[in-house]
Design a protein around this motif. Structure first.
Motif, short mmCIF file in Angstrom:
data_model
loop_
_atom_site.label_atom_id
_atom_site.label_comp_id
_atom_site.label_asym_id
_atom_site.label_seq_id
_atom_site.Cartn_x
_atom_site.Cartn_y
_atom_site.Cartn_z
N ASP A 157 138.65 -60.16 69.08
CA ASP A 157 137.35 -60.65 68.65
C ASP A 157 136.27 -60.26 69.66
OD1 ASP A 157 135.92 -62.61 66.68
OD2 ASP A 157 135.24 -63.17 68.69
N SER A 172 137.51 -58.25 65.04
CA SER A 172 136.57 -59.14 64.37
C SER A 172 135.35 -59.40 65.23
CB SER A 172 137.26 -60.47 64.04
OG SER A 172 137.52 -61.18 65.22
N ALA A 189 139.27 -62.83 59.82
CA ALA A 189 140.39 -62.06 60.38
C ALA A 189 141.67 -62.88 60.30
CB ALA A 189 140.09 -61.68 61.83
N ILE A 245 144.49 -59.95 66.84
CA ILE A 245 143.07 -59.91 66.48
C ILE A 245 142.26 -59.79 67.77
CG2 ILE A 245 141.17 -61.15 65.38
CD1 ILE A 245 143.31 -62.73 63.80
N ALA A 247 145.12 -62.10 58.32
CA ALA A 247 146.39 -62.08 59.04
C ALA A 247 147.43 -62.97 58.34
CB ALA A 247 146.19 -62.53 60.48
N ILE A 287 143.47 -56.20 64.14
CA ILE A 287 142.22 -56.41 63.41
C ILE A 287 141.12 -56.64 64.46
CG2 ILE A 287 140.99 -57.88 61.76
CD1 ILE A 287 143.76 -58.86 60.78
N ALA A 326 145.38 -63.79 69.18
CA ALA A 326 143.96 -63.44 69.19
C ALA A 326 143.49 -63.26 70.63
CB ALA A 326 143.13 -64.51 68.51
#
Ligand SMILES: Nc1ncnc2c1ncn2[C@@H]1O[C@H](COP(=O)(O)OP(=O)(O)OP(=O)(O)O)[C@@H](O)[C@H]1O
Ligand SMILES: [Mg+2]
Lengths: 286, 133
Positions: free
Chosen positions: A208, A240, A269, A206, A273, A238, A174
């Motif tokens: 964010d 988020s 998210a 991810i 995942a 992803i 992330a």
């Protein structure tokens, strides 16, 4: 050409220690000596060193032109002094005071040396005054340059500090982005994410953006490029933390994030995942 | 009616950030909702960046305006750069002369209540936007 008279140089040389003493006293009056950041010995040593450089340079150099090579040592000395003062956190006024506090003692000395020759006195005073002003200005300029370098370095350090790529799970990375995504920072952040994906062999990243205040076309372009790069590396991405007001703005702006998987927050998210990695989270029985 | 006004220099990427922050404050001051604040600030980001990148730097004039109980923020982005030869083309979604997404001008227009652009080759560019609460 403006070369100081030999009598001036001689007067300085003969009275070097007295001159130094009153210069240091002046420095003390300006508050330069009772400061925990720098010791009295250091200031005295610097004063002594600079005075001898000044005498050497003005004995054969043009006092009106500090760009000449005779002044190289003096200039470099002041540049180093400014740099160290800037590092120690002094301000420009304090730093320039080092030079300007030499004026008074030098003037007093010349007044005595030329007591019988007022015309020579005034021309020598003028020359010395110009010389010290120029040296003082050079000190201030060097100081400012050093300050800017310090600030730039701090900015760069901050840049690295604020780009933590964290591992959430085996195979899941992330990147919580916080603050303004200017081009330079975004570049650094995205590169470190790609690097970490390679290093950890992660399959899902991810990004964010909860902490990003503005998503405009430039930020979007960076995000799109990163997503594409992540996919090319065989991983998924992803995004988020798209807050409601940002979502509405993106729509009006006309940005097409259609091909990107987005989630409202980091928890959602992560859940996605984990699911994609074939993992389920269940409440422990009991 | 103008209640207060001022000008910000827009010369660098840093100024783009500062202008966004300044406009965010103005938007809050005249009571714009969070969504509208975000829309206005995003439009500012686009126009200020165009001013820096294409206009070679310029200024942003700001004004707090009032019209019968309505309050709003009016902004003018002006530069003395090369200007835009074909405004219609520039105002087309996806058209860029550089390597952007070509959405800045059209997107900004959709994000605010009033939008006006004036530009001619060699005469610089002037974009005026207003957002009401
Ligand atoms: N202030 C300006 N001066 C000169 N040309 C401009 C100016 N603003 C915009 N343009 C021209 O209009 C075009 C479209 O601008 P727009 O902001 O819509 O897209 P962009 O800047 O190319 O990409 P982005 O989507 O990243 O904003 C630009 O590519 C540029 O050629
Ligand atoms: Mg643009």
């Amino acid at each position: 050409m403006a070369i100081l008279q030999q009598a001036t140089i001689d007067a300085i040389k003969q009275n070097e220690s007295a001159l130094l003493a009153s210069w240091i006293e002046n420095l003390g009056d300006g508050g330069s000596l009772n400061d925990s950041r720098i010791s009295r010995e250091d200031v005295s040593r610097q004063a002594r060193e600079f005075l001898s450089l000044l005498v050497t340079a003005s004995a054969n150099g043009d006092a009106a032109d500090l760009t000449r090579s005779e002044w190289l040592d003096s200039r470099q000395f002041l540049e180093a002094l400014s740099r160290s003062r800037a590092m120690q956190g002094f301000d420009s006024q304090h730093t320039a005071h080092f030079i300007f506090s030499l004026k008074r003692p030098l003037f007093d000395l010349l007044q005595k040396a030329y007591a019988a020759d007022p015309r020579a006195l005034s021309s020598e005073l003028w020359m010395i005054s110009e010389l010290l002003d120029t040296l003082g200005m050079h000190t201030i300029r060097s100081f400012q340059k050093s300050r800017e370098e310090v600030i730039l370095r701090q900015q760069e350090e901050l840049l690295e500090l604020s780009t933590p790529v964290v591992k959430l799970w085996e195979g899941v990375l992330a990147l919580p982005m916080i603050g303004t995504l200017d081009s330079q920072r975004t570049q650094v952040v995205m590169e470190s994410l790609l690097q970490r994906i390679v290093e950890t062999g992660s399959e899902i990243a991810i990004i964010d953006i909860t902490g990003v205040p503005t998503v405009d076309t430039l930020v979007a372009q960076h995000l799109l490029k990163t997503v594409t790069a992540i996919r090319l590396m065989g991983a998924d991405c992803i995004i988020s933390g798209i807050r409601p007001q940002i979502a509405q703005t993106i729509v009006h702006l006309g940005l097409d994030l259609g091909g990107i998987v987005t989630k409202a927050n980091l928890a959602d998210a992560l859940a996605l995942a984990l699911k994609r990695s074939g993992l389920t989270v269940t409440k422990a029985a009991g | 009616m103008t209640t207060r006004s001022g000008t910000h220099a827009i010369r660098s990427e840093q100024d783009v950030v500062l202008s966004r922050q300044a406009v965010r404050k103005l938007a809050i001051e005249c009571g714009l909702r969070l969504v509208d604040q975000t829309k206005l600030v995003t439009a500012v980001s686009e126009l200020a960046r165009n001013t820096v990148i294409y206009g070679g730097g310029g200024d942003m004039d700001w004004e707090l305006v009032e019209d019968g109980g309505r309050k709003g923020v009016r902004l003018v982005f002006r530069d003395e750069g090369p200007g835009i030869p074909d405004i219609k083309q520039a105002m087309t979604d996806g058209w860029t002369s550089g390597n952007g997404l070509g959405l800045g001008l059209t997107g900004a227009k959709r994000l605010v209540d009033q939008f006006d652009i004036q530009s001619a080759p060699g005469e610089g560019t002037r974009v005026t936007i207003t957002k009401w609460n």
